[in-house]
Design a protein around this motif. Structure first.
Motif, PDB file in Angstrom:
ATOM      1  N   GLY A 152       0.820  -1.202   0.000  1.00  0.00           N
ATOM      2  CA  GLY A 152       0.000   0.000   0.000  1.00  0.00           C
ATOM      3  C   GLY A 152       0.855   1.253   0.000  1.00  0.00           C
ATOM      4  O   GLY A 152       0.541   2.240  -0.681  1.00  0.00           O
ATOM      5  N   HIS A 153       1.947   1.225   0.755  1.00  0.00           N
ATOM      6  CA  HIS A 153       2.839   2.386   0.832  1.00  0.00           C
ATOM      7  C   HIS A 153       3.477   2.655  -0.530  1.00  0.00           C
ATOM      8  O   HIS A 153       3.596   3.820  -0.947  1.00  0.00           O
ATOM      9  CB  HIS A 153       3.910   2.128   1.889  1.00  0.00           C
ATOM     10  N   VAL A 154       3.882   1.610  -1.213  1.00  0.00           N
ATOM     11  CA  VAL A 154       4.456   1.769  -2.553  1.00  0.00           C
ATOM     12  C   VAL A 154       3.441   2.411  -3.495  1.00  0.00           C
ATOM     13  O   VAL A 154       3.746   3.365  -4.223  1.00  0.00           O
ATOM     14  CB  VAL A 154       4.914   0.403  -3.114  1.00  0.00           C
ATOM     15  N   ALA A 155       2.220   1.898  -3.466  1.00  0.00           N
ATOM     16  CA  ALA A 155       1.188   2.400  -4.379  1.00  0.00           C
ATOM     17  C   ALA A 155       0.788   3.836  -4.053  1.00  0.00           C
ATOM     18  O   ALA A 155       0.643   4.676  -4.954  1.00  0.00           O
ATOM     19  CB  ALA A 155      -0.037   1.488  -4.318  1.00  0.00           C
ATOM     20  N   GLN A 156       0.620   4.128  -2.772  1.00  0.00           N
ATOM     21  CA  GLN A 156       0.157   5.457  -2.365  1.00  0.00           C
ATOM     22  C   GLN A 156       1.200   6.538  -2.633  1.00  0.00           C
ATOM     23  O   GLN A 156       0.853   7.695  -2.877  1.00  0.00           O
ATOM     24  CB  GLN A 156      -0.239   5.424  -0.896  1.00  0.00           C
ATOM     25  N   GLU A 272      -1.124   0.680  14.745  1.00  0.00           N
ATOM     26  CA  GLU A 272      -2.161  -0.356  14.768  1.00  0.00           C
ATOM     27  C   GLU A 272      -2.718  -0.668  13.375  1.00  0.00           C
ATOM     28  O   GLU A 272      -2.982  -1.825  13.036  1.00  0.00           O
ATOM     29  CB  GLU A 272      -3.309   0.084  15.686  1.00  0.00           C
ATOM     30  N   VAL A 273      -2.923   0.363  12.597  1.00  0.00           N
ATOM     31  CA  VAL A 273      -3.380   0.229  11.206  1.00  0.00           C
ATOM     32  C   VAL A 273      -2.546   1.225  10.420  1.00  0.00           C
ATOM     33  O   VAL A 273      -2.729   2.431  10.565  1.00  0.00           O
ATOM     34  CB  VAL A 273      -4.878   0.561  11.042  1.00  0.00           C
ATOM     35  N   PHE A 274      -1.648   0.748   9.580  1.00  0.00           N
ATOM     36  CA  PHE A 274      -0.663   1.664   9.007  1.00  0.00           C
ATOM     37  C   PHE A 274      -1.313   2.817   8.249  1.00  0.00           C
ATOM     38  O   PHE A 274      -0.922   3.960   8.386  1.00  0.00           O
ATOM     39  CB  PHE A 274       0.313   0.925   8.093  1.00  0.00           C
ATOM     40  N   THR A 275      -2.318   2.538   7.424  1.00  0.00           N
ATOM     41  CA  THR A 275      -2.958   3.612   6.666  1.00  0.00           C
ATOM     42  C   THR A 275      -4.427   3.715   7.014  1.00  0.00           C
ATOM     43  O   THR A 275      -5.186   2.756   6.826  1.00  0.00           O
ATOM     44  CB  THR A 275      -2.834   3.379   5.143  1.00  0.00           C
ATOM     45  N   PHE A 276      -4.841   4.877   7.510  1.00  0.00           N
ATOM     46  CA  PHE A 276      -6.259   5.205   7.607  1.00  0.00           C
ATOM     47  C   PHE A 276      -6.685   5.902   6.314  1.00  0.00           C
ATOM     48  O   PHE A 276      -7.654   5.539   5.682  1.00  0.00           O
ATOM     49  CB  PHE A 276      -6.544   6.140   8.784  1.00  0.00           C
ATOM     50  N   ALA A 277      -5.934   6.957   5.971  1.00  0.00           N
ATOM     51  CA  ALA A 277      -6.278   7.765   4.801  1.00  0.00           C
ATOM     52  C   ALA A 277      -5.012   8.389   4.231  1.00  0.00           C
ATOM     53  O   ALA A 277      -3.982   8.447   4.906  1.00  0.00           O
ATOM     54  CB  ALA A 277      -7.278   8.855   5.187  1.00  0.00           C
ATOM     55  N   TYR A 278      -5.099   8.857   2.986  1.00  0.00           N
ATOM     56  CA  TYR A 278      -3.956   9.538   2.388  1.00  0.00           C
ATOM     57  C   TYR A 278      -4.445  10.475   1.289  1.00  0.00           C
ATOM     58  O   TYR A 278      -5.528  10.297   0.710  1.00  0.00           O
ATOM     59  CB  TYR A 278      -2.942   8.539   1.828  1.00  0.00           C
ATOM     60  N   SER A 279      -3.642  11.478   1.025  1.00  0.00           N
ATOM     61  CA  SER A 279      -3.862  12.388  -0.091  1.00  0.00           C
ATOM     62  C   SER A 279      -2.558  12.478  -0.867  1.00  0.00           C
ATOM     63  O   SER A 279      -1.489  12.603  -0.271  1.00  0.00           O
ATOM     64  CB  SER A 279      -4.255  13.784   0.409  1.00  0.00           C
ATOM     65  N   GLN A 280      -2.627  12.404  -2.177  1.00  0.00           N
ATOM     66  CA  GLN A 280      -1.425  12.487  -3.003  1.00  0.00           C
ATOM     67  C   GLN A 280      -1.112  13.913  -3.450  1.00  0.00           C
ATOM     68  O   GLN A 280      -0.158  14.132  -4.187  1.00  0.00           O
ATOM     69  CB  GLN A 280      -1.559  11.569  -4.221  1.00  0.00           C
ATOM     70  N   ALA A 289      -6.592  15.078   4.906  1.00  0.00           N
ATOM     71  CA  ALA A 289      -5.870  13.799   4.907  1.00  0.00           C
ATOM     72  C   ALA A 289      -6.325  12.916   3.766  1.00  0.00           C
ATOM     73  O   ALA A 289      -5.895  11.762   3.665  1.00  0.00           O
ATOM     74  CB  ALA A 289      -6.082  13.084   6.237  1.00  0.00           C
ATOM     75  N   GLY A 290      -7.208  13.416   2.916  1.00  0.00           N
ATOM     76  CA  GLY A 290      -7.627  12.667   1.743  1.00  0.00           C
ATOM     77  C   GLY A 290      -8.701  11.650   2.049  1.00  0.00           C
ATOM     78  O   GLY A 290      -9.579  11.879   2.881  1.00  0.00           O
ATOM     79  N   ARG A 291      -8.594  10.522   1.397  1.00  0.00           N
ATOM     80  CA  ARG A 291      -9.619   9.479   1.536  1.00  0.00           C
ATOM     81  C   ARG A 291      -8.993   8.184   2.037  1.00  0.00           C
ATOM     82  O   ARG A 291      -7.790   8.065   2.136  1.00  0.00           O
ATOM     83  CB  ARG A 291     -10.320   9.279   0.198  1.00  0.00           C
ATOM     84  N   ALA A 292      -9.840   7.224   2.311  1.00  0.00           N
ATOM     85  CA  ALA A 292      -9.395   5.970   2.913  1.00  0.00           C
ATOM     86  C   ALA A 292      -8.278   5.327   2.106  1.00  0.00           C
ATOM     87  O   ALA A 292      -8.261   5.384   0.875  1.00  0.00           O
ATOM     88  CB  ALA A 292     -10.566   5.002   3.039  1.00  0.00           C
ATOM     89  N   GLY A 293      -7.324   4.703   2.818  1.00  0.00           N
ATOM     90  CA  GLY A 293      -6.223   4.023   2.176  1.00  0.00           C
ATOM     91  C   GLY A 293      -6.681   2.841   1.350  1.00  0.00           C
ATOM     92  O   GLY A 293      -7.831   2.389   1.446  1.00  0.00           O
ATOM     93  N   ILE A 294      -5.768   2.311   0.565  1.00  0.00           N
ATOM     94  CA  ILE A 294      -6.081   1.203  -0.344  1.00  0.00           C
ATOM     95  C   ILE A 294      -6.654   0.008   0.403  1.00  0.00           C
ATOM     96  O   ILE A 294      -7.550  -0.673  -0.078  1.00  0.00           O
ATOM     97  CB  ILE A 294      -4.804   0.808  -1.121  1.00  0.00           C
ATOM     98  N   ASN A 295      -6.145  -0.260   1.598  1.00  0.00           N
ATOM     99  CA  ASN A 295      -6.592  -1.418   2.380  1.00  0.00           C
ATOM    100  C   ASN A 295      -7.489  -1.021   3.557  1.00  0.00           C
ATOM    101  O   ASN A 295      -7.599  -1.766   4.520  1.00  0.00           O
ATOM    102  CB  ASN A 295      -5.378  -2.171   2.930  1.00  0.00           C
TER     103      ASN A 295
END
Length: 480
Positions: A152-156, A272-280, A289-295
């Motif tokens: 997920g980190h690679v993709a995000q 606890e959960v590496f990605t909640f949300a992200y913005s590119q 913080a963008g939208r929910a992470g891939i997982n």
């Protein structure tokens, strides 16, 4: 790495055992991480600044079978009580530290064949939370969750093959681990940096042609301050990412100007959960913080909700929660049913953060539930005020906290580290001229030498409330 794995086996470690590692970012730390992944041994890193009490507690909590130390951490490990588990553990010494055996000796047990004993359901890693409000909590994660988080980190972050990153976020912290794993997945380069130093960071960026940075805002702040004085070539850096703490609007704008990044990722997550949300595109919608992470699947629920239910309305502030069915999620804390009861409810993780979702579906994080200031019956987020004050040209850093007040319950107080001469009256005038609502304006301003922070850059508001800071004379720039 195979030799290190064989050495751990010769020392008696087997699948499921915990190896406690108290090291800075260095080759040995990364090598031990991978050796443990192959063996099914649970990598259990601690902050190298941990004191004897913390080392003792975590060794017992994890049931560690051995500990790895270096000169900067050996004193704390050596100071544990003679009766404790930690005092009886085999001690693997890195560098000039004293131990049962040295790291180089560990490498001499050459394996007869590749040692691969772990599977996706085994525990891979156990990180300890910072423990700012009590004892540290162990967060065990399985191999499948670690792999999902790394992918997920690679993709995000849109990492390409051959990406090169600065390995300065500690490998006892989820950001550091994710950078290490992501670089392995893309056949990239992780340039280890044991302790952060702005001059050294810029040397690495230039000499190693670093292409991406993933740091906490505090480190970006320090780097820009150094570059303003000395200059530095950052032309190789195309991608910026940050996490761990909110980024002030002023700092974000300065980074865009300094780096002109092709990608600027705001990553929001936890151990606890590496990605909640992200913005590119962190600069597109400031503070989002963008939208929910891939997982991931996230929701904002009302402040008073005790279990997951109907989400709050758009723009309504509430608690941020995350579905634990996601592939990156942990399952429970180590030996902490009290923490489980507080954070895990009906299959959702209660993050302890507050925020809201706007009409476009983007998440905005407004603070911590525990940091919320209640003044005169109004809920006030410190981040709203910090964002406004950060834009004043005399403000270097700022933190806002609620101090006890007989009339209001709590009064809003701004603690300011200034970069130029400033007065409380000037800062108040700045707030009055902004869109900040009147009841949110600070009632007092305290000028400080430094804003107290955790090792990974989080503001320690409890220290501000209890007076654990070094005040300076109002109206003057903070001494360097």
């Amino acid at each position: 790495m195979q030799g290190v794995a064989a050495g751990l086996v010769a020392l008696g470690l087997t699948r499921g055992d915990h190896l406690m590692v108290v090291l800075q970012n260095r080759l040995e730390m990364a090598t031990l991480h991978w050796a443990c992944q192959f063996l099914g041994v649970v990598m259990t890193p601690l902050n190298w600044r941990a004191n004897a009490e913390e080392v003792d507690y975590c060794a017992l909590d994890a049931g560690a079978r051995a500990v790895v130390v270096e000169p900067c951490s050996e004193a704390a490990v050596a100071a544990v009580a003679a009766s404790s588990i930690a005092s009886r553990l085999p001690r693997i010494a890195v560098g000039a530290a004293a131990g049962t055996l040295c790291f180089d000796e560990l490498c001499t047990a050459a394996p007869r064949a590749a040692i691969v004993r772990a599977d996706s359901a085994d525990l891979s890693l156990m990180l300890y939370t910072s423990g700012t409000t009590g004892k540290p909590k162990g967060v065990p994660c399985r191999h499948r969750a670690e792999r999902a988080a790394a992918l997920g980190h690679v993709a995000q972050n849109l990492y390409r093959r051959g990406e090169r990153t600065l390995g300065v976020m500690p490998l006892y912290h989820t950001m550091g681990v994710r950078s290490l794993l992501a670089m392995a997945l893309v056949d990239g380069v992780f340039v280890c940096m044991p302790r952060f130093d702005s001059a050294q960071a810029f040397r690495h960026i230039q000499d190693e042609r670093i292409t991406s940075l993933y740091l906490v805002p505090t480190l970006y702040h320090d780097m820009l301050a150094w570059r303003d004085c000395h200059g530095a070539d950052v032309s190789s850096v195309k991608k910026l990412g940050f996490a761990g703490a909110p980024m002030p609007e002023a700092l974000l704008r300065r980074l865009v100007e300094a780096f002109s990044p092709e990608l600027f990722v705001n990553h929001y997550g936890s151990s606890e959960v590496f990605t909640f949300a992200y913005s590119q595109d962190a600069s597109r919608k400031l503070g989002s913080a963008g939208r929910a992470g891939i997982n991931a699947r996230i929701r904002v629920i009302p402040h008073d909700a005790r279990v997951p239910g109907e989400p709050a309305a758009a723009l309504e502030e509430g608690q941020i929660i995350c579905d634990l069915a996601g592939e990156e999620a942990f399952e429970a804390y180590c030996n902490r049913p009290d923490a489980d009861a507080k954070a895990i409810r009906a299959g959702w993780y209660f993050t302890g953060d507050t925020g809201y979702i706007d009409h476009d579906g983007d998440l905005f994080v407004t603070g911590r539930v525990d940091d919320m200031i209640i003044s005169g019956g109004e809920n006030i987020s410190p981040m709203d005020i910090e964002s406004v004050l950060s834009l004043h040209p005399a403000v270097d850093e700022v933190a806002v906290a609620g101090l006890p007040d007989e009339r209001w319950g709590q009064r809003v107080v701004a603690f300011v580290k200034a970069r130029a001469e400033a007065t409380a009256e000037q800062l108040d005038a700045h707030c009055r001229a902004s869109s900040l609502l009147a009841f949110k304006r600070p009632r007092d301003y305290v000028f400080v030498r430094e804003i107290p922070r955790s090792p990974v850059g989080k503001i320690l508001r409890r220290k501000l409330v209890t007076g654990e800071y070094d005040a300076v004379e109002p109206g003057r720039a903070t001494p360097v």
